[in-house]
Design an enzyme around this catalytic site. Structure first.
Site: not given
Ligand code: GLU
Length: 485
Positions: A253-254
């Site tokens: 994820s980010k």
């Protein structure tokens, strides 16, 4: 089905994710290896979450990675349209057929009722599946509900005995008991198809022979096979790829770093490096040499050899690989890729030849293209250069340095050959020898003085090449400014 036809079917609810790029690549490789067709379908039935800008980002990212499609929304093909939102009139007739033949039924349950059922299952610690409440409504009951204005959805009737399975191209035999699957919605009450239904109709109409995608879709595959069978359509072969996890083994994820292809590009990754790295998330080369372009990978790609387990996205390894690609890329191509990271400089100060030489001598330590920005400041500014504070005190202001700089200005610089690196190299050698023999100054110190005056730093790229790029006038002016009066 004789011809191999595969597809990538991204939903434009975000920029193209690196995981989708991997799925696209494996489909592309499979098509290339087998003389097949690679198709792009945009799955934008969820109109609220879909967005034109994301569709464009998907096109741009796939193209940048070199994953060009044979059929798709923009290039057309025999089985279009290739954008689901333009196919809305196709799905109802198939749903109707399934209802008429007893494979599906109208469901009038409200969201509230369904939520309640779900809560009940959670309370009883039971896995949730739809109760089948509307399975056996009489015509009369249905008409009554319709008269009340309730618009039904359409549910697929899942047989509750036996099992459903398939031979996965990557994972081997997979199966599940049918009683674990509840009757699922294929058409929503607003008349739009659900993912599981649209994907089957589209894959069927587009004559897709192999569906290669992430293993998070395995539970969907069982449902999709049930639909194919009910439609008496040929079931494609399925291959499910392991997931891509972050180095901490959680979902990528980010917070781990970039996740969209365009984000990697903005950060300074080369798409050639990115696609090579992504291939290694599941595929491994038979000769052990991991650095390969897509054509070479396609030659060596066998879907049944793809790893069935999850892969770890090692950013460190990607960084290393990016550096390798920077080191070996042809200079004119690299210059074009690197230009966006030089926007703070006035590139018109340098000719194309000088720019190419500058990149040639500064690329060695780069990990990301963006690292170039801080590496090359001293090539710009003409007669002026910014001197780092400690360089002034530690190098330039020393008596020995001043001696060297004065000698260069008084006796040498006007005869140096700035346009001939070989000669300039010898001229600097003469300078070092002179100071070593006559003043006892170490060659290293002589060079430091010159480098510091010209670049404002104590280290950097090859000094002869730097002098050649800057030229006589700029170098002379910078040295004069470094001499204390
Ligand atoms: N639109 C789906 C997704 O993005 C496609 C899945 C599939 O390949 O069937 O996950």
């Amino acid at each position: 089905m004789d011809k191999i036809r595969v597809r990538i079917a991204p939903s434009p609810s975000g920029n193209l994710h690196i995981g989708t790029a991997r799925t696209a690549l494996f489909n592309y490789l499979f098509a290339k290896k087998n003389n097949g067709a690679f198709i792009l379908r945009i799955e934008d039935t969820d109109l609220e979450r879909s967005n034109e800008a994301y569709t464009q980002n998907i096109y741009d990212s796939l193209k940048a990675l070199g994953l060009n499609w044979d059929e798709g929304p923009d290039v057309g093909g025999d089985y279009g349209p290739y954008q689901q939102s333009q196919r809305f009139d196709i799905y109802p007739k198939y749903a109707q057929k399934l209802v008429e033949e007893g494979y599906a039924y109208e469901c009038f349950c409200t969201q509230e009722e369904l939520d309640k059922e779900k809560e009940e299952s959670i309370k009883n610690k039971q896995p949730h599946k739809y109760s089948g409440k509307c399975r056996n409504l009489s015509e009369e009951e249905k008409n009554e509900l319709k008269a009340k204005g309730i618009k039904p959805s359409i549910r697929f009737k899942v047989p509750q005995n036996g099992e459903i399975g398939f031979n996965d191209l990557v994972k081997g035999e997979l199966k599940v008991n049918l009683d674990t699957i509840g009757d699922f919605v294929i058409m929503k009450s607003n008349g739009t198809p659900t993912y599981n239904f649209a994907v089957v109709i589209d894959d069927m109409e587009m004559k897709i022979s192999h569906v290669i995608r992430g293993e998070d879709h395995i539970s969907n595959t069982y449902k999709q096979i049930l639909i194919y069978e009910a439609l008496k359509a040929e079931v494609p072969k399925f291959g499910h790829l392991g997931m891509i996890l972050a180095p901490d083994r959680s979902k990528l994820s980010k917070r781990h770093g970039a996740t969209a292809v365009s984000e990697f590009v903005e950060k300074g990754y080369l798409t050639d490096a990115l696609i090579n790295f992504v291939a290694l998330l599941g595929w491994s080369p038979s000769d052990g040499n991991e650095i390969k372009n897509v054509d070479e990978i396609a030659q060596d790609f066998r879907i049944n050899e793809v790893s069935s387990s999850n892969s770890i996205f090692e950013y460190d390894k990607l960084n290393w690989m990016n550096g390798q690609y920077i080191k070996k890329m042809e200079i004119p191509k690299l210059v074009e890729k690197i230009k966006p990271f030089l926007s703070k400089y006035d590139l018109s100060e340098l000719s194309q030849k000088q720019l190419e030489r500058m990149i040639e001598i500064t690329r060695e330590p780069l990990t990301l293209l963006s690292d170039i920005t801080d590496e090359v400041n001293y090539f710009f500014g003409g007669k002026n250069v910014e001197i780092e504070e400690n360089v002034k005190n530690d190098v330039l202001n020393l008596e020995v340095s001043q001696k060297v700089l004065k000698d260069i200005i008084d006796n040498r610089i006007d005869s140096w050959h700035f346009d001939d690196e070989e000669k300039l190299h010898d001229e600097l050698a003469d300078l070092r020898t002179y100071f070593k023999e006559n003043e006892g100054i170490k060659p290293k110190q002589t060079m430091w003085a010159l480098r510091a005056a010209v670049t404002g730093k104590t280290h950097g790229a090859d000094l002869v090449a730097i002098l050649g790029i800057l030229g006589h006038d700029n170098v002379k002016s910078r040295i004069e400014k470094a001499i204390l009066s």
